[in-house]
Write an enzyme that holds these catalytic residues in place. Structure first.
Site, short mmCIF file in Angstrom:
data_model
loop_
_atom_site.label_atom_id
_atom_site.label_comp_id
_atom_site.label_asym_id
_atom_site.label_seq_id
_atom_site.Cartn_x
_atom_site.Cartn_y
_atom_site.Cartn_z
N ARG A 11 -8.67 -0.34 4.62
CA ARG A 11 -7.79 0.71 4.08
C ARG A 11 -6.42 0.12 3.71
O ARG A 11 -5.75 0.65 2.84
CB ARG A 11 -7.59 1.82 5.12
CG ARG A 11 -8.86 2.55 5.46
CD ARG A 11 -8.57 3.71 6.34
NE ARG A 11 -7.55 4.56 5.70
CZ ARG A 11 -6.99 5.60 6.27
NH1 ARG A 11 -7.33 5.95 7.49
NH2 ARG A 11 -6.09 6.30 5.62
N ARG A 17 0.33 14.42 13.47
CA ARG A 17 0.80 14.30 12.09
C ARG A 17 0.92 15.63 11.33
O ARG A 17 0.21 15.88 10.36
CB ARG A 17 -0.06 13.30 11.33
CG ARG A 17 -0.17 11.99 12.11
CD ARG A 17 -0.78 10.88 11.30
NE ARG A 17 0.11 10.39 10.29
CZ ARG A 17 -0.23 9.44 9.42
NH1 ARG A 17 -1.42 8.91 9.46
NH2 ARG A 17 0.63 9.03 8.52
N VAL A 30 8.41 6.78 16.73
CA VAL A 30 8.01 7.43 15.48
C VAL A 30 6.70 8.21 15.67
O VAL A 30 6.61 9.39 15.35
CB VAL A 30 7.89 6.42 14.32
CG1 VAL A 30 7.47 7.13 13.02
CG2 VAL A 30 9.21 5.69 14.10
N ASP A 83 4.63 0.65 12.03
CA ASP A 83 3.43 -0.01 11.52
C ASP A 83 3.32 -1.47 11.98
O ASP A 83 2.33 -2.14 11.69
CB ASP A 83 3.38 0.07 9.99
CG ASP A 83 3.16 1.49 9.50
OD1 ASP A 83 2.79 2.35 10.32
OD2 ASP A 83 3.38 1.75 8.30
N LYS A 127 0.83 -1.22 0.00
CA LYS A 127 0.00 0.00 0.00
C LYS A 127 0.86 1.26 0.00
O LYS A 127 0.64 2.18 -0.78
CB LYS A 127 -0.91 0.00 1.24
CG LYS A 127 -1.54 1.36 1.53
CD LYS A 127 -2.38 1.36 2.79
CE LYS A 127 -1.64 1.58 4.08
NZ LYS A 127 -1.46 2.96 4.53
N ASN A 128 1.86 1.29 0.89
CA ASN A 128 2.60 2.54 1.08
C ASN A 128 3.62 2.80 -0.04
O ASN A 128 4.23 3.87 -0.08
CB ASN A 128 3.26 2.57 2.46
CG ASN A 128 2.21 2.72 3.54
OD1 ASN A 128 1.05 3.03 3.26
ND2 ASN A 128 2.60 2.50 4.80
N CYS A 155 -4.88 12.21 13.07
CA CYS A 155 -5.67 10.98 13.10
C CYS A 155 -5.36 10.29 14.42
O CYS A 155 -4.62 10.83 15.25
CB CYS A 155 -5.34 10.09 11.91
SG CYS A 155 -3.68 9.47 11.94
N ARG A 202 -4.73 10.57 4.88
CA ARG A 202 -3.61 11.50 5.04
C ARG A 202 -2.59 11.41 3.91
O ARG A 202 -1.96 12.39 3.53
CB ARG A 202 -2.92 11.19 6.38
CG ARG A 202 -2.12 12.33 6.89
CD ARG A 202 -1.14 11.88 7.92
NE ARG A 202 0.17 12.29 7.49
CZ ARG A 202 0.68 13.47 7.71
NH1 ARG A 202 0.02 14.36 8.39
NH2 ARG A 202 1.88 13.78 7.26
C1 EPZ Z 1 4.17 6.97 6.43
O1 EPZ Z 1 3.42 8.06 6.96
C2 EPZ Z 1 3.23 5.80 6.30
N1 EPZ Z 1 2.13 6.16 5.41
C3 EPZ Z 1 2.70 5.41 7.66
O2 EPZ Z 1 1.92 4.25 7.47
C4 EPZ Z 1 3.89 5.07 8.57
O3 EPZ Z 1 3.40 4.81 9.87
C5 EPZ Z 1 4.87 6.25 8.61
O4 EPZ Z 1 5.26 6.62 7.27
C6 EPZ Z 1 6.13 5.95 9.40
O5 EPZ Z 1 6.78 4.84 8.87
C7 EPZ Z 1 2.28 6.04 4.10
O6 EPZ Z 1 3.34 5.70 3.60
C8 EPZ Z 1 1.10 6.28 3.26
P1 EPZ Z 1 6.24 10.28 8.57
P2 EPZ Z 1 4.06 9.52 6.99
O7 EPZ Z 1 6.14 11.61 7.90
O8 EPZ Z 1 4.98 9.67 5.86
C9 EPZ Z 1 6.66 13.48 12.07
C10 EPZ Z 1 0.12 2.78 7.97
O9 EPZ Z 1 -0.46 2.24 8.94
N2 EPZ Z 1 6.50 14.52 11.02
O10 EPZ Z 1 7.40 9.42 8.21
O11 EPZ Z 1 2.94 10.46 7.08
C11 EPZ Z 1 5.41 12.64 12.24
O12 EPZ Z 1 4.45 13.27 13.05
C12 EPZ Z 1 0.71 4.12 8.14
O13 EPZ Z 1 0.21 2.27 6.85
C13 EPZ Z 1 6.63 15.84 11.36
O14 EPZ Z 1 6.88 16.20 12.52
O15 EPZ Z 1 4.89 9.48 8.33
C14 EPZ Z 1 5.98 11.39 12.84
O16 EPZ Z 1 6.19 11.56 14.22
C15 EPZ Z 1 0.05 5.09 8.96
N3 EPZ Z 1 6.46 16.78 10.37
C16 EPZ Z 1 7.32 11.24 12.12
O17 EPZ Z 1 7.63 12.56 11.63
C17 EPZ Z 1 6.20 16.45 9.06
O18 EPZ Z 1 6.09 17.36 8.21
C18 EPZ Z 1 7.33 10.26 10.96
O19 EPZ Z 1 6.20 10.50 10.14
C19 EPZ Z 1 6.09 15.09 8.74
C20 EPZ Z 1 6.24 14.13 9.73
#
Ligand code: EPZ
Length: 432
Positions: free
Chosen positions: A411, A122, A341, A319, A22-23, A117, A93
């Site tokens: 999802r 996020r 994370v 995840d 998916k991702n 969420c 998202r």
């Molecule tokens: C991706 O989300 C995945 N989603 C998530 O999968 C996964 O949990 C996550 O990466 C971490 O591996 C998809 O790929 C569609 P991040 P993403 O930006 O990219 C902080 C699932 O169940 N952050 O790597 O949105 C954030 O809050 C899911 O399939 C900021 O502070 O995650 C978090 O603490 C849900 N500012 C950390 O970084 C930003 O601008 C990592 O989030 C962006 C992120």
């Protein structure tokens, strides 16, 4: 609305094939906005998140055809619209990943702010900082990101945040930079296999991205990208979830198309917990080379307590945290999980406790005192991986478990109950 019903206590046995990730699918579908001509994407799983992104891409002038072999043919027909509206973005998202390609190809984007969420607040500040570093002008107002940048210019972009790198942030900056003028270096780029898959897809389409899978990713802008045929990598989180389902039920399962080369941290911890895992000979964790084969997972159901800390790749994936929490709830002793994370991603804990687990959650830590068995009852899913953890727990629990708010599971897992049924689980859907 539907609920999932599970009669627990049946060990999983047999073979199952892992679906496309998916991702990886979501950013690669969004990247088609950058391409001329038609792309054929193979291995795209049938999920509601994929359907939502199809609607957004349709809004953005893209024609998407589902072929008889399950692949998607994606063609951009019009580049006039640049708006990803709130009504679609709010349900997923990952819709934020149209920001980079819209900006990179159309010079403009208006994307609704996705909002938080149940796994945390996020924010998207790093995405915005990233596109600004490439010369885009960004304004956030009325719930939307308004970004303009007629000709983006490559530059050094640092993408670190309070919890490390950002997966979709890195995807967005890659997609904004591939058609930009000159060289972009993303420092602290996310190295997740799904980010690597996006970069490999774009390179096949004509991009020039190097150091894929490394912390400093290099993108040399090109003039255009063309439609291609591409197969998405297998879903390492789906594979890991099925491995845990096998382990918690004391089963013996084989995963085809297994992606164990990207599951080193998960396999290492499962082995430490006493699960016997055999992976294909070609080894694990080779950046840039996706190799999938068959792996086997065997367990006698006796789980040893372990400590886990989630981290960006190649660390333990966040995840997989909820599924490990379910598994360790029946371990012979106390386990500790630290979430580095998404520190608030513990909504599943209260529901697992309703099934008889003994878990205490303080801030980003869960302390899990193993119990001898779980017992079925009605529980509520709060997000995708929380749903997976409740299903895994229900497979092992005595009696019947009912999981409400089932839409979360669709999802990210394609017909999970059918696949678990093929392994001998007693699991089915009912109307609520
Ligand atoms: C991706 O989300 C995945 N989603 C998530 O999968 C996964 O949990 C996550 O990466 C971490 O591996 C998809 O790929 C569609 P991040 P993403 O930006 O990219 C902080 C699932 O169940 N952050 O790597 O949105 C954030 O809050 C899911 O399939 C900021 O502070 O995650 C978090 O603490 C849900 N500012 C950390 O970084 C930003 O601008 C990592 O989030 C962006 C992120």
């Amino acid at each position: 609305m539907e609920k999932m019903v599970i009669e627990g206590g049946y060990p999983l046995n047999g073979k199952v094939r892992v679906n496309g990730a998916k991702n990886a699918a979501l950013p690669i579908m969004a990247a088609c906005l950058l391409l001329n001509g038609t792309s054929k994407l193979k291995g795209i799983p049938e999920l509601t998140d994929v359907a939502t992104l199809c609607k957004i891409l349709n809004e953005l002038g893209t024609d998407i055809k589902k072929c008889s072999d399950g692949s998607l043919d994606i063609t951009v027909k019009s580049e006039k619209n640049i708006i990803a509206p709130y009504d679609l973005v709010r349900t997923m998202r990952a819709s934020i990943c149209v920001l980079g390609p819209l900006l990179g190809k159309r010079g403009m984007a208006q994307v609704s702010i996705p909002g938080g969420c149940s796994i945390g607040s996020r924010p998207i500040d790093i995405h915005i900082k990233g596109v600004e570093s490439l010369g885009a002008k960004v304004e956030v107002r009325d719930g939307y990101i308004f970004a303009t940048g007629e000709k983006l210019k490559g530059s050094d972009v640092y993408l670190g945040g309070p919890y490390g790198s950002t997966v979709l942030g890195t995807c967005n900056i890659i997609m904004a930079a591939v058609l930009a003028e000159g060289r972009t270096i993303i420092e602290n780029a996310a190295c997740e296999p799904e980010v690597q898959d996006l970069a490999n897809f774009l390179n096949k389409a004509g991009a020039n991205i190097t150091a894929i899978g490394e912390n400093n990713l290099v993108i040399d802008g090109v003039d255009k990208l063309n439609g291609i045929e591409y197969e998405i990598i297998p879903d390492r989180i789906e594979a890991g979830t099925i491995m845990i389902a096998g382990a918690i039920t004391g089963g013996n399962i084989t995963l085809e198309n297994d992606a164990s080369c990207y599951l080193a941290s998960v396999i290492d911890k499962l082995r430490e917990a006493g699960v016997d895992i055999k992976v294909p000979d070609f080894g694990m964790n080779i950046p840039g080379s996706v190799k999938s084969g068959e792996c086997t997972v065997k367990s006698d159901g006796n789980i040893k307590p372990i400590s886990i800390t989630t981290l960006p790749y190649p660390g333990m994936p966040t995840d997989m945290q909820a599924q490990f929490t379910a598994l360790l709830s029946i371990a012979n002793g106390t386990s500790i999980i630290t979430e580095r994370v998404f520190p608030h991603r513990f909504m599943h804990v209260a529901e697992l406790n309703r099934l008889g687990a003994n878990i205490r959650n303080d801030d980003a830590i869960a302390i899990i005192k193993g119990v001898s068995s779980l017992s079925g009852t009605t529980v509520m899913a709060s997000d995708l991986r929380a749903s997976a953890s409740l299903i895994v727990a229900g497979l092992a629990a005595k009696g019947v478990t009912e999981i409400r708010r089932l839409y979360h599971i669709d999802r990210g897992y394609e017909r999970l109950e059918d696949r678990l049924t093929s392994l001998g689980a007693k699991i089915w859907r009912e109307k609520e």
